[in-house]
Motif scaffolding. Structure first.
Motif, PDB file in Angstrom:
ATOM      1  N   UNK A   1      95.802 111.664 -23.619  1.00  0.00           N
ATOM      2  CA  UNK A   1      95.618 111.679 -25.058  1.00  0.00           C
ATOM      3  C   UNK A   1      96.097 113.040 -25.567  1.00  0.00           C
ATOM      4  N   UNK A   2      95.928 113.311 -26.860  1.00  0.00           N
ATOM      5  CA  UNK A   2      96.305 114.621 -27.372  1.00  0.00           C
ATOM      6  C   UNK A   2      95.636 114.882 -28.712  1.00  0.00           C
ATOM      7  N   UNK A   3      95.586 116.149 -29.057  1.00  0.00           N
ATOM      8  CA  UNK A   3      95.155 116.573 -30.381  1.00  0.00           C
ATOM      9  C   UNK A   3      96.097 117.652 -30.873  1.00  0.00           C
TER      10      UNK A   3
ATOM     11  N   UNK B   1      99.658 121.874 -29.557  1.00  0.00           N
ATOM     12  CA  UNK B   1      99.599 120.515 -29.012  1.00  0.00           C
ATOM     13  C   UNK B   1      98.684 120.562 -27.792  1.00  0.00           C
ATOM     14  N   UNK B   2      97.489 119.983 -27.929  1.00  0.00           N
ATOM     15  CA  UNK B   2      96.505 120.016 -26.847  1.00  0.00           C
ATOM     16  C   UNK B   2      96.552 118.685 -26.107  1.00  0.00           C
ATOM     17  N   UNK B   3      97.219 118.652 -24.959  1.00  0.00           N
ATOM     18  CA  UNK B   3      97.169 117.457 -24.132  1.00  0.00           C
ATOM     19  C   UNK B   3      95.754 117.288 -23.605  1.00  0.00           C
ATOM     20  N   UNK B   4      95.303 116.056 -23.467  1.00  0.00           N
ATOM     21  CA  UNK B   4      93.902 115.820 -23.103  1.00  0.00           C
ATOM     22  C   UNK B   4      93.788 114.731 -22.049  1.00  0.00           C
ATOM     23  N   UNK B   5      93.075 115.030 -20.967  1.00  0.00           N
ATOM     24  CA  UNK B   5      92.773 114.006 -19.966  1.00  0.00           C
ATOM     25  C   UNK B   5      91.429 113.343 -20.263  1.00  0.00           C
ATOM     26  N   UNK B   6      91.087 113.308 -21.535  1.00  0.00           N
ATOM     27  CA  UNK B   6      89.904 112.645 -22.081  1.00  0.00           C
ATOM     28  C   UNK B   6      90.225 112.268 -23.531  1.00  0.00           C
ATOM     29  N   UNK B   7      89.453 111.378 -24.114  1.00  0.00           N
ATOM     30  CA  UNK B   7      89.744 110.987 -25.493  1.00  0.00           C
ATOM     31  C   UNK B   7      89.483 112.159 -26.448  1.00  0.00           C
TER      32      UNK B   7
ATOM     33  N   UNK C   1      95.761 122.101 -36.850  1.00  0.00           N
ATOM     34  CA  UNK C   1      96.450 122.305 -38.125  1.00  0.00           C
ATOM     35  C   UNK C   1      97.169 123.652 -38.126  1.00  0.00           C
ATOM     36  N   UNK C   2      97.947 123.891 -39.147  1.00  0.00           N
ATOM     37  CA  UNK C   2      98.811 125.076 -39.182  1.00  0.00           C
ATOM     38  C   UNK C   2      98.027 126.377 -39.190  1.00  0.00           C
ATOM     39  N   UNK C   3      96.792 126.343 -39.695  1.00  0.00           N
ATOM     40  CA  UNK C   3      95.979 127.551 -39.778  1.00  0.00           C
ATOM     41  C   UNK C   3      95.035 127.721 -38.596  1.00  0.00           C
ATOM     42  N   UNK C   4      95.029 126.744 -37.693  1.00  0.00           N
ATOM     43  CA  UNK C   4      94.111 126.775 -36.554  1.00  0.00           C
ATOM     44  C   UNK C   4      92.655 126.852 -37.007  1.00  0.00           C
ATOM     45  N   UNK C   5      92.348 126.060 -38.041  1.00  0.00           N
ATOM     46  CA  UNK C   5      90.970 125.978 -38.524  1.00  0.00           C
ATOM     47  C   UNK C   5      90.387 124.588 -38.328  1.00  0.00           C
ATOM     48  N   UNK C   6      91.190 123.651 -37.855  1.00  0.00           N
ATOM     49  CA  UNK C   6      90.749 122.284 -37.668  1.00  0.00           C
ATOM     50  C   UNK C   6      91.852 121.479 -37.003  1.00  0.00           C
ATOM     51  N   UNK C   7      91.718 120.165 -37.095  1.00  0.00           N
ATOM     52  CA  UNK C   7      92.641 119.274 -36.409  1.00  0.00           C
ATOM     53  C   UNK C   7      93.485 118.494 -37.399  1.00  0.00           C
ATOM     54  N   UNK C   8      94.783 118.513 -37.188  1.00  0.00           N
ATOM     55  CA  UNK C   8      95.704 117.775 -38.048  1.00  0.00           C
ATOM     56  C   UNK C   8      95.832 116.328 -37.614  1.00  0.00           C
ATOM     57  N   UNK C   9      95.703 116.067 -36.309  1.00  0.00           N
ATOM     58  CA  UNK C   9      95.935 114.710 -35.818  1.00  0.00           C
ATOM     59  C   UNK C   9      95.270 114.516 -34.471  1.00  0.00           C
ATOM     60  N   UNK C  10      94.722 113.328 -34.280  1.00  0.00           N
ATOM     61  CA  UNK C  10      94.235 112.888 -32.969  1.00  0.00           C
ATOM     62  C   UNK C  10      95.151 111.780 -32.473  1.00  0.00           C
ATOM     63  N   UNK C  11      95.609 111.901 -31.250  1.00  0.00           N
ATOM     64  CA  UNK C  11      96.430 110.855 -30.624  1.00  0.00           C
ATOM     65  C   UNK C  11      95.506 110.092 -29.687  1.00  0.00           C
ATOM     66  N   UNK C  12      95.045 108.939 -30.163  1.00  0.00           N
ATOM     67  CA  UNK C  12      93.993 108.189 -29.483  1.00  0.00           C
ATOM     68  C   UNK C  12      94.510 107.111 -28.549  1.00  0.00           C
ATOM     69  N   UNK C  13      95.800 106.891 -28.525  1.00  0.00           N
ATOM     70  CA  UNK C  13      96.398 105.948 -27.585  1.00  0.00           C
ATOM     71  C   UNK C  13      97.176 106.773 -26.569  1.00  0.00           C
TER      72      UNK C  13
ATOM     73  N   UNK D   1      87.756 114.096 -29.117  1.00  0.00           N
ATOM     74  CA  UNK D   1      86.397 113.994 -29.644  1.00  0.00           C
ATOM     75  C   UNK D   1      86.369 113.925 -31.168  1.00  0.00           C
ATOM     76  N   UNK D   2      87.427 114.356 -31.836  1.00  0.00           N
ATOM     77  CA  UNK D   2      87.486 114.316 -33.294  1.00  0.00           C
ATOM     78  C   UNK D   2      88.190 113.053 -33.789  1.00  0.00           C
ATOM     79  N   UNK D   3      88.634 112.206 -32.877  1.00  0.00           N
ATOM     80  CA  UNK D   3      89.298 110.959 -33.242  1.00  0.00           C
ATOM     81  C   UNK D   3      88.313 109.975 -33.864  1.00  0.00           C
ATOM     82  N   UNK D   4      88.821 109.105 -34.707  1.00  0.00           N
ATOM     83  CA  UNK D   4      87.962 108.133 -35.377  1.00  0.00           C
ATOM     84  C   UNK D   4      88.755 106.882 -35.745  1.00  0.00           C
ATOM     85  N   UNK D   5      89.670 106.484 -34.864  1.00  0.00           N
ATOM     86  CA  UNK D   5      90.544 105.358 -35.188  1.00  0.00           C
ATOM     87  C   UNK D   5      90.258 104.107 -34.367  1.00  0.00           C
ATOM     88  N   UNK D   6      89.821 104.250 -33.127  1.00  0.00           N
ATOM     89  CA  UNK D   6      89.548 103.073 -32.298  1.00  0.00           C
ATOM     90  C   UNK D   6      88.073 102.680 -32.457  1.00  0.00           C
ATOM     91  N   UNK D   7      87.730 101.418 -32.168  1.00  0.00           N
ATOM     92  CA  UNK D   7      86.315 101.034 -32.244  1.00  0.00           C
ATOM     93  C   UNK D   7      85.399 101.897 -31.381  1.00  0.00           C
TER      94      UNK D   7
END
Length: 516
Positions: free
Chosen positions: A484-486, A384-390, A489-501, A392-398
């Motif tokens: 925000x947060x990211x 769970x990567x807490x983020x004080x920035x949006x 994934x279980x294998x640490x090869x990518x991202x399972x979820x972006x928390x954009x709000x 970068x892999x998110x794609x849900x908000x305009x």
């Protein structure tokens, strides 16, 4: 604790992008490879008050077209329409007339949004619907001095392509209130004296109006006096420590490390559902890492968590087996890792050897270069990567969709990460600051005038790229903890979820100077 949801120098200019319609504005890069900028056509005329986009010519493609199709009800900036659309978000019910191409202006703006707020909200970079038009006014010189070489430089390096992408996309979509951006970038090599001299030289020789997105974890304290003497601000930065929050010429685009501690604890208690926490933190950046560690201890009781143990280490250590055994013996169920991604991966190997498998909370700028973090080490899976920035892999908000589309168009394939998000958001903050730049003789004072209007109103959230920001002339910034947060994934090869709000709190850690 109450939580509230929502809340060697080179210069870069523009060049025509492949596939852009003929007749587009073209520029060249003086010292480095050109960054595709191209042009974007405007969508068809809006009809009446419905704001539905009528068929119209598109000589280019707005990078945000997928996110902003031009069909929003009462969209402003009608091209040749008869009335302006509804006031931008933050207003209620009125019509803000800004018809381009001869249409009649709409009614007076409704209460709830200033002229600057409406202008900012309309920009595509913030998810707005204003037509994209290439910048045609005089160039504005903007600087960046960051640590771009060495161990930390590799971690921070994504800030450069992110800023290059921002220059290209923004020059294709209005620039800084019509002015073309010329960005000069220098590497301070992590050396304070080099940093201060390069900042001073850029002010004198390049006549920059401002710096944007400086990543200066080790050098900001040397640079701050130069900035204050010159009056040339830094807009957006690495925001790792309290220094960035201690001057009216420094404009952080997100919360400090104290807020990262809040995010660590939120992840431990509310995502992992565990309360026994610990932190391993770096010797190399003692002020920033110590501030986070102290705030984590201070805030733990607010979350009902127990801070079990912290250990300070060097990022040059080849092994952390003993530290893993110590955290295991202390009963640490969730471990914050306040250092770089390469060290996180060595820690993962060491703790696997020690048969210690806690839930993990990586430091956001430690994932500044995501390729250093996403190494396929399952010990780091579901991090769970807490983020004080949006994210970068998110794609849900305009605004995120515009970011992704801009990368695809202007700079595909660059190595991204948290440093890229910091750079892009810094650029967005500068776009907002430039809302009242005059067509002739723009100055630093014009930028500062708008920045000092930032008092936590909705427009300062920059379309969701950050939380509320408050800047005070003659005082210091105040930025609440909005994280925000990211989730890896279980294998640490990518991202399972972006928390954009983001999740926000109006409380500050006792040691955070903002709370005093």
């Amino acid at each position: 604790m109450a939580l509230v949801a929502g809340c060697g120098g080179s210069d870069i200019t523009e060049a025509q992008a492949p596939g852009v319609a003929a007749g587009g504005d073209t520029g060249t890069s003086a010292d480095t490879g050109a960054i595709d900028s191209g042009t974007t056509g405007t969508t068809g005329a809006a009809t009446g008050d419905t704001g539905a986009a009528a068929p119209g010519a598109q000589t280019g493609t707005d990078p945000a077209a997928a996110a902003n199709a031009g069909t929003a009800a009462n969209a402003g900036a009608a091209a040749g329409g008869t009335t302006g659309g509804a006031a931008a978000p933050g207003t209620k019910g009125g019509k803000a007339g800004n018809a381009a191409g001869g249409g009649k202006a709409g009614g007076a703006a409704a209460a709830g949004g200033s002229a600057v707020e409406r202008t900012v909200a309309s920009h595509a970079i913030f998810g707005g619907n204003a037509p994209c038009k290439p910048a045609t006014l005089s160039e504005v010189a903007i600087g960046n001095v960051s640590t771009l070489s060495g161990v930390l430089g590799e971690l921070f390096s994504p800030v450069r392509p992110a800023l290059e992408t921002w220059v290209a996309s923004q020059n294709a979509c209005g620039g800084l209130n019509g002015h073309k951006i010329r960005l000069y970038i220098e590497d301070d090599q992590g050396d304070p004296s080099t940093a201060s001299s390069k900042v001073q030289a850029m002010i004198q020789s390049k006549k920059v109006l401002a710096f944007v997105g400086n990543i200066q974890v080790l050098t900001v304290d040397a640079v701050k006096p130069v900035i204050e003497r010159s009056g040339i601000p830094i807009i957006g930065a690495d925001i790792t420590n309290a220094t960035w929050f201690g001057s009216d010429k420094l404009f952080p685009q997100g919360p400090p490390g104290f807020g990262v501690a809040f995010g660590y604890l939120d992840g431990a208690v509310n995502y992992f559902k565990k309360k026994n926490v610990g932190n391993i933190w770096c010797i190399e950046v003692p002020r920033a890492c110590e501030q986070i560690n102290r705030a984590m201890k201070e805030l733990a009781p607010e979350f009902g968590a127990t801070f079990k143990k912290d250990i300070q280490v060097s990022i040059t250590s080849p092994s952390y087996v003993q530290q893993c055994l110590d955290f295991k013996a202390a009963g640490v169920e969730v471990l914050a890792m306040t250092f770089d991604a390469a060290s996180m991966n060595r820690l993962a190997r060491s703790c696997s050897q020690a048969q210690y498998f806690p839930k993990v909370l990586p430091y956001p700028l430690g994932v500044g270069n995501e390729k250093q973090f996403l190494q396929g080490n399952k010990w780091l899976g579901d991090a769970y990567v807490t983020m004080n920035h949006f994210p970068w892999f998110g794609n849900s908000t305009p605004a995120e969709k515009y970011w992704q589309a801009s990368i695809k168009k202007f700079n595909p394939g660059f190595t991204s990460g948290g440093a890229a998000s910091l750079g892009w958001t810094a650029g967005a903050l500068l776009v907002a600051a430039a809302a009242e730049l005059p067509a002739e003789n723009p100055t630093t004072a014009d930028l500062l005038k708008v920045l000092y209007q930032f008092k936590g109103q909705k427009f300062t959230e920059l379309g969701g790229l950050t939380g509320p920001l408050t800047f005070n002339e003659g005082g210091t910034p105040k930025v609440p903890y909005c994280l925000f947060a990211g989730i890896a994934n279980a294998d640490n090869t990518g991202w399972a979820k972006a928390i954009s709000k983001p999740k926000c709190t109006n409380k500050f850690a006792p040691s955070d100077p903002q709370g005093k």
